[in-house]
Scaffold this motif. Structure first.
Motif, PDB file in Angstrom:
ATOM      1  N   ALA A 239       0.796  -1.228   0.000  1.00 15.59           N
ATOM      2  CA  ALA A 239       0.000   0.000   0.000  1.00 15.59           C
ATOM      3  C   ALA A 239       0.830   1.280   0.000  1.00 15.59           C
ATOM      4  CB  ALA A 239      -0.933  -0.006   1.215  1.00 15.59           C
ATOM      5  N   VAL A 240       1.977   1.272   0.667  1.00 19.98           N
ATOM      6  CA  VAL A 240       2.771   2.496   0.852  1.00 19.98           C
ATOM      7  C   VAL A 240       3.546   2.815  -0.426  1.00 19.98           C
ATOM      8  CG1 VAL A 240       4.701   3.489   2.167  1.00 19.98           C
ATOM      9  CG2 VAL A 240       2.938   2.158   3.337  1.00 19.98           C
ATOM     10  N   PRO A 241       3.636   4.103  -0.811  1.00 18.24           N
ATOM     11  CA  PRO A 241       4.374   4.464  -2.020  1.00 18.24           C
ATOM     12  C   PRO A 241       5.835   4.002  -1.972  1.00 18.24           C
ATOM     13  CG  PRO A 241       3.070   6.326  -1.239  1.00 18.24           C
ATOM     14  CD  PRO A 241       3.001   5.275  -0.171  1.00 18.24           C
ATOM     15  N   VAL A 242       6.338   3.589  -3.140  1.00 16.68           N
ATOM     16  CA  VAL A 242       7.725   3.158  -3.298  1.00 16.68           C
ATOM     17  C   VAL A 242       8.347   3.977  -4.407  1.00 16.68           C
ATOM     18  CG1 VAL A 242       9.268   1.230  -3.843  1.00 16.68           C
ATOM     19  CG2 VAL A 242       7.136   0.805  -2.591  1.00 16.68           C
ATOM     20  N   VAL A 243       9.504   4.616  -4.125  1.00 18.87           N
ATOM     21  CA  VAL A 243      10.205   5.402  -5.139  1.00 18.87           C
ATOM     22  C   VAL A 243      11.650   4.925  -5.228  1.00 18.87           C
ATOM     23  CG1 VAL A 243       8.731   7.427  -4.790  1.00 18.87           C
ATOM     24  CG2 VAL A 243      10.875   7.228  -3.516  1.00 18.87           C
ATOM     25  N   PRO A 244      12.261   5.027  -6.411  1.00 13.09           N
ATOM     26  CA  PRO A 244      13.662   4.632  -6.529  1.00 13.09           C
ATOM     27  C   PRO A 244      14.583   5.674  -5.922  1.00 13.09           C
ATOM     28  CG  PRO A 244      12.864   5.468  -8.628  1.00 13.09           C
ATOM     29  CD  PRO A 244      11.678   5.428  -7.699  1.00 13.09           C
ATOM     30  N   ALA A 245      15.723   5.212  -5.418  1.00 10.13           N
ATOM     31  CA  ALA A 245      16.728   6.132  -4.893  1.00 10.13           C
ATOM     32  C   ALA A 245      17.219   7.053  -6.011  1.00 10.13           C
ATOM     33  CB  ALA A 245      17.895   5.352  -4.296  1.00 10.13           C
ATOM     34  N   ALA A 246      17.454   8.308  -5.681  1.00 10.39           N
ATOM     35  CA  ALA A 246      17.865   9.284  -6.686  1.00 10.39           C
ATOM     36  C   ALA A 246      19.382   9.436  -6.766  1.00 10.39           C
ATOM     37  CB  ALA A 246      17.222  10.644  -6.379  1.00 10.39           C
ATOM     38  N   LEU A 247      20.091   9.250  -5.648  1.00 10.51           N
ATOM     39  CA  LEU A 247      21.520   9.542  -5.615  1.00 10.51           C
ATOM     40  C   LEU A 247      22.381   8.373  -6.066  1.00 10.51           C
ATOM     41  CD1 LEU A 247      21.816  11.563  -2.288  1.00 10.51           C
ATOM     42  CD2 LEU A 247      21.317  12.374  -4.589  1.00 10.51           C
TER      43      LEU A 247
END
Length: 264
Positions: A239-247
């Protein structure tokens, strides 16, 4: 990012003015750079030296000193290690020699760096600090953020309202009777030749378990597999949003540089 490469004491910027220095110690390479904490970017290029083998504390400390001298840096130094660090002492060791266990690593690096101030922390914790400040979690001022590094195992960093809760080691937690990193790491996917969709199903099981325990507001996922995030994040069912690492591979150095400044 600056296009200037600093390679000697006659050209190095002095500590202060938002600058710090970080070193990321891994099983295959030791990497360091001057970091502009106003932007989270390197000042010039990073410098990398292969991790000595065997990767004993004294041999690694000498390599760290070589990297610092390469830049002519004279200020405090933040460092990451692949293991749990409590009160300056390393209590576990991953991908480095087991002689690190029980070593007072802050004393070790203070000695090798001629008495200057140091801060040593877990590598995933450092990445979490950097991503919270400059990457995928930078838009969240409050709440609980969990960074997971998906590689040989699963590293983790837990931050609440921007404050690090160190040495979480969530990859070692059992989920449905199986250690999380033994069912959802990038290595497991490769070893079992799973498709990204199949692997995402196993990762979803782990993420749902973490959600039940921690109620996070955001997951940030790093590691090499995060470069393909657009191909597997849509298959996650938690359910919780998942985003890729940016750095990506700069996060450890940036987080280490942040930590030594915050540790005054």
């Amino acid at each position: 990012m600056s296009d200037v490469t600093y390679l000697g004491a006659d050209r190095v910027p002095s500590p202060g003015s938002g600058l710090s220095f970080g070193i990321d110690i891994g099983g295959t390479g030791i990497k360091g750079a001057i970091v502009d904490l106003r932007t989270g970017e390197f000042v010039g290029e990073r410098h990398r030296i292969d991790t000595p083998q065997p990767a004993t504390p004294e041999r690694v400390a000498r390599t760290v000193n070589t990297i610092v001298e390469h830049f002519g840096w004279t200020g405090p130094v933040g460092l990451t290690l692949p293991g749990v660090v409590k009160d300056g002492v390393m209590t576990t060791a991953a991908n480095v020699d087991r002689s690190w266990i029980g070593t007072d690593v802050e004393a070790l690096f203070r000695r090798s760096l001629h008495g200057r101030r140091v801060r040593v922390l877990n590598d995933a914790d450092a990445a979490g600090l950097a991503e919270q400040a400059y990457g995928g979690g930078a838009h969240l001022d409050t709440g609980l953020v969990i960074l997971l590094t998906l590689g040989t195992g699963i590293g983790s960093a837990v931050l609440y309202d921007g404050t690090l809760i160190p040495n979480s080691e969530l990859g070692h937690m059992e989920v449905d009777g199986i250690v999380a990193e033994q069912q959802a790491s990038a290595k497991v996917r490769k070893d079992r030749d799973w498709s990204l969709k199949t692997w995402a199903g196993h990762l979803s099981t782990v993420l749902v378990h973490y959600e039940r325990i921690f109620s996070p507001d955001l997951f940030i996922v790093g590691g090499g597999i995060s470069r393909k995030a657009d191909r597997w994040i849509p298959h996650l069912t938690n359910a919780v949003p998942v985003v890729p690492a940016a750095l990506r591979n700069t996060a450890g150095i940036v987080g280490a540089a942040m930590a030594v400044v915050d540790d005054r």
